[in-house]
Design a protein around this motif. Structure first.
Motif, mmCIF file in Angstrom:
data_model
loop_
_atom_site.group_PDB
_atom_site.id
_atom_site.type_symbol
_atom_site.label_atom_id
_atom_site.label_comp_id
_atom_site.label_asym_id
_atom_site.label_seq_id
_atom_site.Cartn_x
_atom_site.Cartn_y
_atom_site.Cartn_z
ATOM 1 N N PHE A 179 35.892 24.771 -20.179
ATOM 2 C CA PHE A 179 34.736 25.483 -20.684
ATOM 3 C C PHE A 179 35.248 26.696 -21.441
ATOM 4 C CE2 PHE A 179 33.456 23.058 -17.012
ATOM 5 C CZ PHE A 179 32.447 22.290 -17.583
ATOM 6 N N HIS A 222 30.308 26.147 -24.911
ATOM 7 C CA HIS A 222 31.202 25.171 -25.535
ATOM 8 C C HIS A 222 32.111 24.554 -24.489
ATOM 9 C CE1 HIS A 222 29.957 26.270 -29.530
ATOM 10 N NE2 HIS A 222 30.103 27.544 -29.201
ATOM 11 N N GLY A 223 32.494 23.330 -24.748
ATOM 12 C CA GLY A 223 33.444 22.649 -23.884
ATOM 13 C C GLY A 223 34.401 21.841 -24.736
ATOM 14 N N CYS A 283 27.098 21.636 -22.094
ATOM 15 C CA CYS A 283 28.104 21.789 -23.134
ATOM 16 C C CYS A 283 28.821 20.456 -23.335
ATOM 17 C CB CYS A 283 29.099 22.891 -22.791
ATOM 18 S SG CYS A 283 30.043 22.564 -21.305
ATOM 19 N N PHE A 289 25.700 22.300 -16.213
ATOM 20 C CA PHE A 289 26.527 22.531 -17.391
ATOM 21 C C PHE A 289 25.855 21.914 -18.601
ATOM 22 C CE2 PHE A 289 29.564 22.228 -13.828
ATOM 23 C CZ PHE A 289 30.045 23.521 -13.867
ATOM 24 N N THR A 346 38.020 22.928 -15.352
ATOM 25 C CA THR A 346 37.139 22.371 -14.326
ATOM 26 C C THR A 346 37.780 22.404 -12.941
ATOM 27 O OG1 THR A 346 37.896 20.146 -14.878
ATOM 28 C CG2 THR A 346 35.845 20.882 -15.876
ATOM 29 N N ALA A 389 38.055 18.673 -18.496
ATOM 30 C CA ALA A 389 37.260 19.521 -19.383
ATOM 31 C C ALA A 389 37.634 20.984 -19.208
ATOM 32 C CB ALA A 389 35.777 19.336 -19.108
ATOM 33 N N LYS A 422 40.482 29.887 -21.172
ATOM 34 C CA LYS A 422 39.383 28.955 -20.973
ATOM 35 C C LYS A 422 39.238 28.676 -19.472
ATOM 36 C CE LYS A 422 40.302 27.109 -25.511
ATOM 37 N NZ LYS A 422 41.268 28.148 -25.880
ATOM 38 N N SER A 467 30.882 18.080 -20.561
ATOM 39 C CA SER A 467 30.546 18.562 -19.223
ATOM 40 C C SER A 467 30.588 17.442 -18.182
ATOM 41 C CB SER A 467 29.174 19.236 -19.216
ATOM 42 O OG SER A 467 28.167 18.343 -19.658
#
Length: 159
Positions: A13, A3-4, A51, A49, A30, A11, A27, A54
């Motif tokens: 992840f 998930h992102g 998600c 990536f 980035t 962002a 989380k 991404s």
């Protein structure tokens, strides 16, 4: 994959055990991944990536009518070389052209005239032709110069 989420044009992840909501402490931002990449002593690396959001890892979000338009909006400083670092390349394959130039000409000739060809697609065609025709003795490289933001350059039909 996973998930992102997007926060402030960046962002995050989301690990499987992260809390839902706005708390960012559990989380992976980035910026952390960029920092790891920058500090790495590895000769090369590949991040894949799969998600949501991404693409935010690489560049600002852009909206254009087509994938060609979207890539063309970003700066492109693509470099295609005829050989590897420190390598002397052959300048005549018997046709009056270098093996690289011969492969370039084949790649351009075989490209569909009705479609735009991206520089990256062109590189793949050239490299495949070089490796197949010259049995791996010619290995072109692809890279990017500073100022590149992940775009591409297109040759052929205008969109």
């Amino acid at each position: 994959f996973g998930h992102g989420v997007e926060r402030r044009q960046s962002a995050l992840f989301v690990p499987v055990d992260a809390t839902s909501g706005d708390f960012e402490g559990d989380k992976i931002h980035t910026d952390i991944l960029r920092g790891l990449s920058k500090r790495s002593k590895a000769a090369s690396g590949l991040f894949i990536f799969d998600c949501c959001f991404s693409g935010t890892f690489l560049q600002r979000a852009t909206r254009a009518p087509s994938w060609v338009g979207r890539l063309a909006q970003e700066k492109s400083r693509i470099v295609i070389t005829s050989g590897m670092s420190g390598e002397v390349v052959d300048d005549d394959d018997g046709s009056g052209h270098s093996p690289f130039a011969s492969s370039f000409l084949v790649a351009m000739k075989e490209a569909p005239a009705s479609e735009e060809l991206s520089a990256i697609q062109l590189f793949v065609r050239i490299r495949s032709e070089c490796i197949n025709r010259f049995h791996g003795s010619v290995i072109p490289l692809l890279g990017r110069f500073p100022g590149d933001t992940g775009g591409d350059t297109f040759i052929g039909k205008s969109s």
